[in-house]
Design a protein around this motif. Structure first.
Motif, PDB file in Angstrom:
ATOM      1  N   LEU A 176      37.194  40.313  43.786  1.00 19.61           N
ATOM      2  CA  LEU A 176      35.863  39.938  43.289  1.00 19.61           C
ATOM      3  C   LEU A 176      34.773  40.139  44.340  1.00 19.61           C
ATOM      4  CD1 LEU A 176      36.919  36.754  41.295  1.00 19.61           C
ATOM      5  CD2 LEU A 176      36.366  39.021  40.397  1.00 19.61           C
ATOM      6  N   ASP A 177      35.083  40.932  45.351  1.00 23.97           N
ATOM      7  CA  ASP A 177      34.058  41.290  46.331  1.00 23.97           C
ATOM      8  C   ASP A 177      32.952  42.079  45.631  1.00 23.97           C
ATOM      9  OD1 ASP A 177      33.156  41.825  49.231  1.00 23.97           O
ATOM     10  OD2 ASP A 177      33.311  43.841  48.355  1.00 23.97           O
ATOM     11  N   ALA A 178      31.690  41.689  45.860  1.00 21.70           N
ATOM     12  CA  ALA A 178      30.558  42.293  45.151  1.00 21.70           C
ATOM     13  C   ALA A 178      30.480  43.800  45.362  1.00 21.70           C
ATOM     14  CB  ALA A 178      29.254  41.628  45.586  1.00 21.70           C
ATOM     15  N   ASP A 179      30.711  44.263  46.580  1.00 20.98           N
ATOM     16  CA  ASP A 179      30.640  45.696  46.851  1.00 20.98           C
ATOM     17  C   ASP A 179      31.731  46.456  46.099  1.00 20.98           C
ATOM     18  OD1 ASP A 179      28.423  45.691  48.510  1.00 20.98           O
ATOM     19  OD2 ASP A 179      29.600  45.210  50.291  1.00 20.98           O
ATOM     20  N   TYR A 180      32.913  45.842  46.021  1.00 21.73           N
ATOM     21  CA  TYR A 180      34.027  46.483  45.317  1.00 21.73           C
ATOM     22  C   TYR A 180      33.723  46.580  43.817  1.00 21.73           C
ATOM     23  CZ  TYR A 180      38.724  47.309  43.493  1.00 21.73           C
ATOM     24  OH  TYR A 180      39.804  47.838  42.837  1.00 21.73           O
ATOM     25  N   ILE A 181      33.198  45.506  43.254  1.00 20.90           N
ATOM     26  CA  ILE A 181      32.863  45.501  41.827  1.00 20.90           C
ATOM     27  C   ILE A 181      31.783  46.542  41.530  1.00 20.90           C
ATOM     28  CG2 ILE A 181      31.796  44.143  39.976  1.00 20.90           C
ATOM     29  CD1 ILE A 181      33.196  41.680  41.184  1.00 20.90           C
ATOM     30  N   LYS A 182      30.735  46.555  42.340  1.00 21.72           N
ATOM     31  CA  LYS A 182      29.639  47.505  42.088  1.00 21.72           C
ATOM     32  C   LYS A 182      30.094  48.952  42.256  1.00 21.72           C
ATOM     33  CE  LYS A 182      26.674  45.176  44.740  1.00 21.72           C
ATOM     34  NZ  LYS A 182      25.396  44.811  45.417  1.00 21.72           N
ATOM     35  N   LYS A 183      31.004  49.178  43.183  1.00 17.88           N
ATOM     36  CA  LYS A 183      31.551  50.530  43.357  1.00 17.88           C
ATOM     37  C   LYS A 183      32.253  50.979  42.075  1.00 17.88           C
ATOM     38  CE  LYS A 183      34.826  53.095  46.282  1.00 17.88           C
ATOM     39  NZ  LYS A 183      35.958  53.265  45.345  1.00 17.88           N
ATOM     40  N   ASN A 184      33.046  50.094  41.474  1.00 16.52           N
ATOM     41  CA  ASN A 184      33.763  50.428  40.248  1.00 16.52           C
ATOM     42  C   ASN A 184      32.837  50.557  39.041  1.00 16.52           C
ATOM     43  OD1 ASN A 184      36.948  50.419  40.387  1.00 16.52           O
ATOM     44  ND2 ASN A 184      36.217  48.925  41.885  1.00 16.52           N
ATOM     45  N   LEU A 185      31.757  49.806  39.054  1.00 17.84           N
ATOM     46  CA  LEU A 185      30.826  49.842  37.924  1.00 17.84           C
ATOM     47  C   LEU A 185      29.879  51.031  37.974  1.00 17.84           C
ATOM     48  CD1 LEU A 185      29.793  46.082  37.491  1.00 17.84           C
ATOM     49  CD2 LEU A 185      31.363  47.420  36.080  1.00 17.84           C
ATOM     50  N   TYR A 186      29.460  51.415  39.178  1.00 21.01           N
ATOM     51  CA  TYR A 186      28.383  52.394  39.287  1.00 21.01           C
ATOM     52  C   TYR A 186      28.752  53.710  39.979  1.00 21.01           C
ATOM     53  CZ  TYR A 186      25.881  48.139  38.083  1.00 21.01           C
ATOM     54  OH  TYR A 186      25.479  46.989  37.464  1.00 21.01           O
ATOM     55  N   ARG A 187      29.930  53.759  40.601  1.00 22.78           N
ATOM     56  CA  ARG A 187      30.286  54.977  41.324  1.00 22.78           C
ATOM     57  C   ARG A 187      31.593  55.606  40.856  1.00 22.78           C
ATOM     58  NH1 ARG A 187      28.874  53.484  47.662  1.00 22.78           N
ATOM     59  NH2 ARG A 187      26.669  52.952  47.337  1.00 22.78           N
ATOM     60  N   ASN A 192      33.890  51.269  31.709  1.00 23.83           N
ATOM     61  CA  ASN A 192      34.259  50.470  30.535  1.00 23.83           C
ATOM     62  C   ASN A 192      35.711  50.022  30.607  1.00 23.83           C
ATOM     63  OD1 ASN A 192      35.003  53.204  30.197  1.00 23.83           O
ATOM     64  ND2 ASN A 192      34.993  53.033  27.969  1.00 23.83           N
ATOM     65  N   MET A 193      36.588  50.917  31.070  1.00 24.28           N
ATOM     66  CA  MET A 193      37.997  50.554  31.229  1.00 24.28           C
ATOM     67  C   MET A 193      38.164  49.518  32.338  1.00 24.28           C
ATOM     68  SD  MET A 193      39.768  54.295  30.860  1.00 24.28           S
ATOM     69  CE  MET A 193      41.288  53.702  31.612  1.00 24.28           C
ATOM     70  N   TYR A 194      37.409  49.675  33.404  1.00 21.98           N
ATOM     71  CA  TYR A 194      37.463  48.705  34.510  1.00 21.98           C
ATOM     72  C   TYR A 194      37.074  47.313  34.020  1.00 21.98           C
ATOM     73  CZ  TYR A 194      35.977  46.216  38.722  1.00 21.98           C
ATOM     74  OH  TYR A 194      35.798  45.262  39.695  1.00 21.98           O
ATOM     75  N   LEU A 195      35.986  47.235  33.275  1.00 25.26           N
ATOM     76  CA  LEU A 195      35.543  45.945  32.746  1.00 25.26           C
ATOM     77  C   LEU A 195      36.586  45.330  31.822  1.00 25.26           C
ATOM     78  CD1 LEU A 195      31.804  46.805  32.045  1.00 25.26           C
ATOM     79  CD2 LEU A 195      32.614  45.038  33.625  1.00 25.26           C
ATOM     80  N   ALA A 196      37.240  46.164  31.025  1.00 23.06           N
ATOM     81  CA  ALA A 196      38.224  45.657  30.068  1.00 23.06           C
ATOM     82  C   ALA A 196      39.434  45.035  30.751  1.00 23.06           C
ATOM     83  CB  ALA A 196      38.663  46.781  29.129  1.00 23.06           C
ATOM     84  N   THR A 197      39.715  45.435  32.003  1.00 23.48           N
ATOM     85  CA  THR A 197      40.856  44.822  32.697  1.00 23.48           C
ATOM     86  C   THR A 197      40.637  43.328  32.921  1.00 23.48           C
ATOM     87  OG1 THR A 197      39.967  45.334  34.907  1.00 23.48           O
ATOM     88  CG2 THR A 197      41.409  46.972  33.890  1.00 23.48           C
ATOM     89  N   PHE A 198      39.384  42.916  33.079  1.00 20.81           N
ATOM     90  CA  PHE A 198      39.091  41.488  33.258  1.00 20.81           C
ATOM     91  C   PHE A 198      39.355  40.713  31.962  1.00 20.81           C
ATOM     92  CE2 PHE A 198      36.471  43.515  36.522  1.00 20.81           C
ATOM     93  CZ  PHE A 198      36.814  42.764  37.643  1.00 20.81           C
ATOM     94  N   ALA A 199      39.131  41.369  30.830  1.00 19.95           N
ATOM     95  CA  ALA A 199      39.331  40.693  29.552  1.00 19.95           C
ATOM     96  C   ALA A 199      40.793  40.325  29.338  1.00 19.95           C
ATOM     97  CB  ALA A 199      38.838  41.573  28.408  1.00 19.95           C
ATOM     98  N   GLN A 200      41.710  41.107  29.921  1.00 17.58           N
ATOM     99  CA  GLN A 200      43.130  40.799  29.778  1.00 17.58           C
ATOM    100  C   GLN A 200      43.466  39.427  30.356  1.00 17.58           C
ATOM    101  OE1 GLN A 200      45.295  44.056  31.562  1.00 17.58           O
ATOM    102  NE2 GLN A 200      44.204  45.587  30.355  1.00 17.58           N
ATOM    103  N   PHE A 201      42.647  39.001  31.309  1.00 16.53           N
ATOM    104  CA  PHE A 201      42.826  37.683  31.929  1.00 16.53           C
ATOM    105  C   PHE A 201      42.742  36.575  30.880  1.00 16.53           C
ATOM    106  CE2 PHE A 201      40.788  33.962  33.960  1.00 16.53           C
ATOM    107  CZ  PHE A 201      41.679  33.707  34.993  1.00 16.53           C
ATOM    108  N   MET A 202      41.952  36.800  29.840  1.00 21.83           N
ATOM    109  CA  MET A 202      41.760  35.769  28.815  1.00 21.83           C
ATOM    110  C   MET A 202      43.035  35.486  28.035  1.00 21.83           C
ATOM    111  SD  MET A 202      37.978  36.534  27.221  1.00 21.83           S
ATOM    112  CE  MET A 202      38.622  37.902  26.253  1.00 21.83           C
ATOM    113  N   PHE A 203      43.929  36.473  27.945  1.00 27.51           N
ATOM    114  CA  PHE A 203      45.163  36.276  27.193  1.00 27.51           C
ATOM    115  C   PHE A 203      45.981  35.112  27.750  1.00 27.51           C
ATOM    116  CE2 PHE A 203      45.193  41.160  26.316  1.00 27.51           C
ATOM    117  CZ  PHE A 203      44.135  40.998  25.436  1.00 27.51           C
ATOM    118  N   GLU A 204      45.909  34.923  29.074  1.00 25.58           N
ATOM    119  CA  GLU A 204      46.669  33.852  29.716  1.00 25.58           C
ATOM    120  C   GLU A 204      46.108  32.469  29.394  1.00 25.58           C
ATOM    121  OE1 GLU A 204      47.243  34.501  33.945  1.00 25.58           O
ATOM    122  OE2 GLU A 204      46.756  36.631  33.686  1.00 25.58           O
ATOM    123  N   PHE A 205      44.837  32.424  29.003  1.00 27.99           N
ATOM    124  CA  PHE A 205      44.167  31.135  28.793  1.00 27.99           C
ATOM    125  C   PHE A 205      43.609  31.009  27.376  1.00 27.99           C
ATOM    126  CE2 PHE A 205      43.941  32.191  33.277  1.00 27.99           C
ATOM    127  CZ  PHE A 205      44.391  31.012  33.880  1.00 27.99           C
TER     128      PHE A 205
END
Length: 283
Positions: A176-187, A192-205
């Motif tokens: 969750l480092d800001a630079d790492y997230i922004k690199k995946n979002l903008y570079r 869209n696939m990167y963002l969807a990986t976070f949604a998988q977290f919801m399955f556990e909860f």
């Protein structure tokens, strides 16, 4: 040989059938969305699948239904890639919404929705698709999709709105480092696939009140913009396709009931139903 493919942004399922309409094999490649993936990468993702390349000269027809295949420019990009590889094949490309319709209702009228990495919906009158709005993709639309919920979770975490017990597990599971997230979002490719990986977290909860609230709110937004404008009642069959709909079906049904609608069925992966449709309709 005939190839039938259901291609999302995250993955693409392929089935090969012979002249007797019997299944020869099935494989899965990485996603093949021509709106967010370059032609070179599309090519690489196909040619590195040995089973597909082994039969490339024997393929006479390809029926490809894919995310991002709703505009002429995107269709042409993917068509050129497929035609270059499968030189003897006649290539048919349509958006994934049509595959969802064939897999869900066949040729019968229904509202059909996709809730996976991305989202979309249509009303099928038995012959034609009717859509209330052209999808502008993951940055603006895609309500209740995997990337939509991924964005929600990241915002909740960074605005310190996420309960501590969940935030700690979120931190343990993702960088969750800001630079790492922004690199995946903008570079990087395929944000869209990167963002969807976070949604998988919801399955556990999925039973947690906090997560339920986020999901139900997202589902209601989808109904508001993507289902209710069709102005159809509970007598119209309502189908959902995709992992988000499949894993959160109970909450989806509650939101449907709140909107005086009834869900007919939820299909996690449409490829098997799509195969049966083509067996019946290919000469």
């Amino acid at each position: 040989m005939i190839l039938i493919a259901d291609g999302g942004s995250t993955k693409a399922d392929w089935i090969a059938i012979n002249k007797n309409k019997q299944e020869e094999f099935r494989v899965r490649t990485l996603g093949l969305n021509p709106e967010v993936i370059s032609a070179k990468e599309l090519n690489d993702r196909i040619i590195h699948m040995f089973q597909l390349i082994k039969i490339k000269d024997d393929v006479t027809e390809i029926y490809f239904y894919g995310a991002g295949c709703g505009t002429p420019v995107a269709i042409k990009i993917l068509e050129d890639v497929l035609q270059e590889i499968f030189t003897n094949a006649q290539v048919h490309i349509a958006e994934d919404m049509l595959a969802a319709v064939y897999a869900a209702s066949g040729k019968k009228p229904a509202i059909v929705c996709i809730l996976g990495t991305g989202s979309n919906s249509c009303y099928f009158d038995g012959e034609n698709l009717h859509m209330k709005a052209v999808s502008l993709g993951y940055t603006i639309m895609d309500e209740a999709s995997g990337n939509y919920f991924g964005k929600k979770l990241l915002k909740e975490y960074y605005y310190s709105k996420m309960p501590k017990r969940i935030a700690e597990k979120f931190e343990a599971e993702f960088n969750l480092d800001a630079d790492y997230i922004k690199k995946n979002l903008y570079r990087e490719a395929n944000p869209n696939m990167y963002l969807a990986t976070f949604a998988q977290f919801m399955f556990e909860f999925k039973e947690d009140k906090y997560i339920k609230r986020i999901i139900k709110k997202g589902f209601q937004e989808f109904f508001k913009y993507r289902i209710l404008p069709f102005e159809k009642g509970p007598e119209t069959p309502l189908y959902f396709i995709g992992s988000i709909a499949f894993y959160f079906r109970d909450l989806l049904e509650k939101v449907a009931h709140k909107n005086k609608l009834v869900i007919t069925d939820v299909i996690q992966r449409p490829i098997d139903n799509l195969l049966e449709y083509h067996k019946k309709n290919i000469n």
